[in-house]
Scaffold this active site. Structure first.
Site, short mmCIF file in Angstrom:
data_model
loop_
_atom_site.label_atom_id
_atom_site.label_comp_id
_atom_site.label_asym_id
_atom_site.label_seq_id
_atom_site.Cartn_x
_atom_site.Cartn_y
_atom_site.Cartn_z
N ALA A 1 0.87 -1.18 0.00
CA ALA A 1 0.00 0.00 0.00
C ALA A 1 0.90 1.22 0.00
O ALA A 1 2.07 1.12 0.32
CB ALA A 1 -0.88 0.03 1.23
N THR A 2 0.32 2.37 -0.35
CA THR A 2 1.03 3.63 -0.21
C THR A 2 0.07 4.66 0.34
O THR A 2 -1.05 4.79 -0.17
CB THR A 2 1.58 4.14 -1.57
OG1 THR A 2 2.34 3.09 -2.18
CG2 THR A 2 2.47 5.35 -1.38
N ALA A 3 0.49 5.38 1.39
CA ALA A 3 -0.33 6.45 1.96
C ALA A 3 0.59 7.61 2.31
O ALA A 3 1.73 7.40 2.74
CB ALA A 3 -1.05 5.95 3.21
#
Length: 197
Positions: free
Chosen positions: A8-10
């Site tokens: 994921a990327t946040a």
């Protein structure tokens, strides 16, 4: 010991009047694409939000518990709970579970007095910052943020930068993709929208 962290990327960015969170929508487990519509940005209170990378179940349970604790705290104190207090609540909850950790990396922040964001690891370390990125695409996102972030940005600049950094991550990180959720928090309130890639 290596801990398996689903992709994921946040990102989270402070600007002159608030904070912006952005995350992509893909959930991949190994080489299997599980979902293309997963929400990873959440409003915790009217002034505090979060963007999370990691296991979805752990992410959701953490958000539910913190929302409930924040509501109780607000009723006790009869005022809005600042982002640092919510970061500390999350930290305590995650540290209590250190032997069976919640497999999440968290960016939490908001604006009560002034805009602030904090990064938390699965064991609950709290690190204050002006901008941050977590997840498997964090290196790519930080490559963009490090170059283009400047203190005191306007809301539109910060929002565009958050989207640009997530886009950069999705180009190179196969665990990230399928659209971008954006959450903007100012003293006036919160707004959420979704961007296509």
């Amino acid at each position: 010991m290596s801990m398996y962290m689903p992709g994921a990327t946040a990102v989270g960015i402070t600007f002159d009047n608030g904070v912006v969170f952005a995350s992509e929508k893909r959930i991949a487990y190994g080489n299997f694409l599980v979902s293309k519509t997963t929400k990873k940005t959440f409003s915790l209170t009217d002034q505090v939000g979060t963007a999370i990378a990691g296991l979805v179940a752990d992410m959701q349970i953490l958000v539910l518990q913190i929302k409930a604790l924040a509501k109780i705290r607000k009723m006790e104190l009869k005022r809005d709970i600042p982002p640092n207090s919510i970061a500390k609540m999350m930290s305590n909850l995650m540290y209590e579970r250190r032997f069976f950790p919640l497999l999440t990396q968290v960016i939490v922040g908001g604006v009560v007095d002034k805009p602030a964001i904090y990064t938390l690891d699965p064991l609950g370390s709290v690190l204050p910052d002006e901008y941050a990125a977590v997840g498997t695409g964090a290196e790519m996102a930080l490559g963009v943020l490090d170059q283009q972030y400047k203190p005191g940005m306007k809301e539109k600049e910060a929002t565009d930068l958050a989207i640009k950094s997530i886009r950069a991550a999705t180009m190179r990180d196969s665990f990230s993709g399928d659209g971008i959720d954006v959450l903007v928090i100012t003293k006036e309130g919160t707004k959420e929208f979704t961007e296509k890639l």
